[in-house]
Design a protein around this motif. Structure first.
Motif, PDB file in Angstrom:
ATOM      1  N   MET A   1       0.846  -1.179   0.000  1.00 52.98           N
ATOM      2  CA  MET A   1       0.000   0.000   0.000  1.00 52.98           C
ATOM      3  C   MET A   1       0.894   1.245   0.000  1.00 52.98           C
ATOM      4  N   VAL A   2       0.593   2.186  -0.850  1.00 56.79           N
ATOM      5  CA  VAL A   2       1.396   3.407  -0.915  1.00 56.79           C
ATOM      6  C   VAL A   2       0.879   4.421   0.105  1.00 56.79           C
ATOM      7  N   PHE A   3       1.752   5.329   0.499  1.00 55.79           N
ATOM      8  CA  PHE A   3       1.428   6.285   1.555  1.00 55.79           C
ATOM      9  C   PHE A   3       0.153   7.069   1.254  1.00 55.79           C
ATOM     10  N   GLU A   4      -0.018   7.538   0.027  1.00 55.89           N
ATOM     11  CA  GLU A   4      -1.185   8.346  -0.319  1.00 55.89           C
ATOM     12  C   GLU A   4      -2.485   7.586  -0.061  1.00 55.89           C
ATOM     13  N   GLU A   5      -2.501   6.293  -0.379  1.00 56.78           N
ATOM     14  CA  GLU A   5      -3.692   5.464  -0.139  1.00 56.78           C
ATOM     15  C   GLU A   5      -3.946   5.319   1.363  1.00 56.78           C
ATOM     16  N   ILE A   6      -2.878   5.093   2.107  1.00 56.81           N
ATOM     17  CA  ILE A   6      -2.993   4.958   3.566  1.00 56.81           C
ATOM     18  C   ILE A   6      -3.551   6.251   4.156  1.00 56.81           C
ATOM     19  N   TYR A   7      -3.017   7.366   3.710  1.00 55.39           N
ATOM     20  CA  TYR A   7      -3.456   8.681   4.199  1.00 55.39           C
ATOM     21  C   TYR A   7      -4.942   8.883   3.925  1.00 55.39           C
TER      22      TYR A   7
ATOM     23  N   LEU B   1      -7.240   6.665   3.349  1.00 54.63           N
ATOM     24  CA  LEU B   1      -8.047   5.669   4.040  1.00 54.63           C
ATOM     25  C   LEU B   1      -8.164   5.937   5.539  1.00 54.63           C
ATOM     26  N   TYR B   2      -7.101   6.455   6.156  1.00 53.48           N
ATOM     27  CA  TYR B   2      -7.060   6.543   7.618  1.00 53.48           C
ATOM     28  C   TYR B   2      -7.128   7.953   8.193  1.00 53.48           C
ATOM     29  N   TRP B   3      -7.004   8.995   7.371  1.00 58.37           N
ATOM     30  CA  TRP B   3      -6.934  10.359   7.927  1.00 58.37           C
ATOM     31  C   TRP B   3      -8.098  10.673   8.866  1.00 58.37           C
TER      32      TRP B   3
ATOM     33  N   GLU C   1       1.132  14.750  12.778  1.00 63.07           N
ATOM     34  CA  GLU C   1       2.361  14.163  13.318  1.00 63.07           C
ATOM     35  C   GLU C   1       2.353  12.648  13.154  1.00 63.07           C
ATOM     36  N   THR C   2       1.183  12.046  13.371  1.00 61.94           N
ATOM     37  CA  THR C   2       1.054  10.598  13.214  1.00 61.94           C
ATOM     38  C   THR C   2       1.413  10.189  11.789  1.00 61.94           C
ATOM     39  N   PHE C   3       0.886  10.918  10.807  1.00 60.60           N
ATOM     40  CA  PHE C   3       1.152  10.543   9.421  1.00 60.60           C
ATOM     41  C   PHE C   3       2.573  10.860   8.985  1.00 60.60           C
ATOM     42  N   ILE C   4       3.211  11.816   9.626  1.00 59.57           N
ATOM     43  CA  ILE C   4       4.631  12.048   9.362  1.00 59.57           C
ATOM     44  C   ILE C   4       5.422  10.820   9.818  1.00 59.57           C
ATOM     45  N   ILE C   5       5.083  10.318  11.005  1.00 57.05           N
ATOM     46  CA  ILE C   5       5.754   9.111  11.522  1.00 57.05           C
ATOM     47  C   ILE C   5       5.467   7.922  10.614  1.00 57.05           C
ATOM     48  N   VAL C   6       4.197   7.767  10.200  1.00 53.10           N
ATOM     49  CA  VAL C   6       3.837   6.662   9.305  1.00 53.10           C
ATOM     50  C   VAL C   6       4.660   6.750   8.024  1.00 53.10           C
ATOM     51  N   TRP C   7       4.747   7.938   7.440  1.00 55.02           N
ATOM     52  CA  TRP C   7       5.509   8.130   6.205  1.00 55.02           C
ATOM     53  C   TRP C   7       6.977   7.759   6.401  1.00 55.02           C
ATOM     54  N   GLN C   8       7.540   8.200   7.547  1.00 53.15           N
ATOM     55  CA  GLN C   8       8.953   7.917   7.812  1.00 53.15           C
ATOM     56  C   GLN C   8       9.200   6.434   8.076  1.00 53.15           C
ATOM     57  N   GLN C   9       8.265   5.790   8.752  1.00 55.52           N
ATOM     58  CA  GLN C   9       8.472   4.404   9.184  1.00 55.52           C
ATOM     59  C   GLN C   9       7.892   3.360   8.229  1.00 55.52           C
ATOM     60  N   LEU C  10       7.135   3.786   7.236  1.00 52.99           N
ATOM     61  CA  LEU C  10       6.481   2.834   6.326  1.00 52.99           C
ATOM     62  C   LEU C  10       7.449   1.821   5.714  1.00 52.99           C
ATOM     63  N   PRO C  11       8.647   2.224   5.287  1.00 51.35           N
ATOM     64  CA  PRO C  11       9.571   1.221   4.730  1.00 51.35           C
ATOM     65  C   PRO C  11       9.965   0.136   5.752  1.00 51.35           C
ATOM     66  N   LYS C  12       9.860   0.449   7.042  1.00 52.38           N
ATOM     67  CA  LYS C  12      10.240  -0.507   8.083  1.00 52.38           C
ATOM     68  C   LYS C  12       9.060  -1.369   8.539  1.00 52.38           C
ATOM     69  N   PHE C  13       7.833  -1.066   8.058  1.00 50.26           N
ATOM     70  CA  PHE C  13       6.652  -1.825   8.465  1.00 50.26           C
ATOM     71  C   PHE C  13       6.808  -3.278   8.038  1.00 50.26           C
ATOM     72  N   ARG C  14       6.653  -4.218   8.999  1.00 52.00           N
ATOM     73  CA  ARG C  14       6.966  -5.627   8.742  1.00 52.00           C
ATOM     74  C   ARG C  14       5.733  -6.508   8.560  1.00 52.00           C
ATOM     75  N   ASN C  15       4.543  -5.928   8.493  1.00 55.92           N
ATOM     76  CA  ASN C  15       3.313  -6.717   8.307  1.00 55.92           C
ATOM     77  C   ASN C  15       3.075  -7.730   9.419  1.00 55.92           C
TER      78      ASN C  15
ATOM     79  N   ILE D   1      -1.964  -2.980   8.821  1.00 55.83           N
ATOM     80  CA  ILE D   1      -1.469  -1.608   8.701  1.00 55.83           C
ATOM     81  C   ILE D   1      -2.298  -0.674   9.580  1.00 55.83           C
ATOM     82  N   GLY D   2      -3.616  -0.940   9.680  1.00 53.22           N
ATOM     83  CA  GLY D   2      -4.498  -0.118  10.521  1.00 53.22           C
ATOM     84  C   GLY D   2      -4.121  -0.199  11.989  1.00 53.22           C
ATOM     85  N   THR D   3      -3.862  -1.401  12.464  1.00 52.50           N
ATOM     86  CA  THR D   3      -3.455  -1.588  13.856  1.00 52.50           C
ATOM     87  C   THR D   3      -2.168  -0.821  14.122  1.00 52.50           C
TER      88      THR D   3
END
Length: 156
Positions: free
Chosen positions: A1-7, A9-11, A34-48, A52-54
């Motif tokens: 999922m790309v950041f724009e879609e996550i944003y 869907l969850y904003w 601030e939450t979405f800045i962190i999500v954007w920064q950490q998305l490459p490290k997300f390990r499934n 993603i919602g949790t």
């Protein structure tokens, strides 16, 4: 999922979660950003390891809890006494009252009911807050009873 879609869907869900914590639309918007800045920064490290919602709700919750801790340390007496509190008038009175009542709950109850209102599955809520699913069900029931009682006490 790309950041724009996550944003997209969850904003709104993250904003409402933050409102449940702070009951201040401007601060809730800041916390959501601030939450979405962190999500954007950490998305490459997300390990499934979770959905993603949790993961995003966990980040938002931690962000809100940090803000509450900051507020506790800030002396309210340092504020100028001639400032008027500004409220967002566009929300219905019952919704404003609900956010007010939620913001008065203990921290754990705030996150639980805010996630419940966002229709997050109780299994995920249990994972986010670190409690058992059965404990979450009991807490949600009790929180709803408290909120209902507060509405009755205020003539609704």
């Amino acid at each position: 999922m790309v950041f724009e879609e996550i944003y997209e869907l969850y904003w709104q869900r993250i904003f409402r979660l933050c409102m449940g914590y702070v009951n201040d639309p401007d601060l809730a918007q800041d916390l959501a950003q601030e939450t979405f800045i962190i999500v954007w920064q950490q998305l490459p490290k997300f390990r499934n390891e979770s959905s993603i919602g949790t993961w995003i709700f966990r980040i938002a919750s931690n962000n809100c809890l940090r803000q509450i801790e900051k507020e506790k340390k800030f002396a309210k007496t340092d504020l100028p006494i001639n400032l008027e509190e500004k409220k967002q008038e566009s929300m219905e009175p019952q919704i404003q009252m609900l956010y007010q009542f939620i913001s008065e709950l203990p921290e754990t109850d705030r996150i639980i009911i805010s996630l419940e209102l966002e229709e997050v599955k109780q299994t995920e809520i249990a994972h986010i807050v670190g409690l058992s699913e059965s404990n979450i069900r009991v807490k949600i029931h009790r929180i709803k009873e408290k909120l209902t009682q507060k509405f009755k006490e205020n003539g609704y």
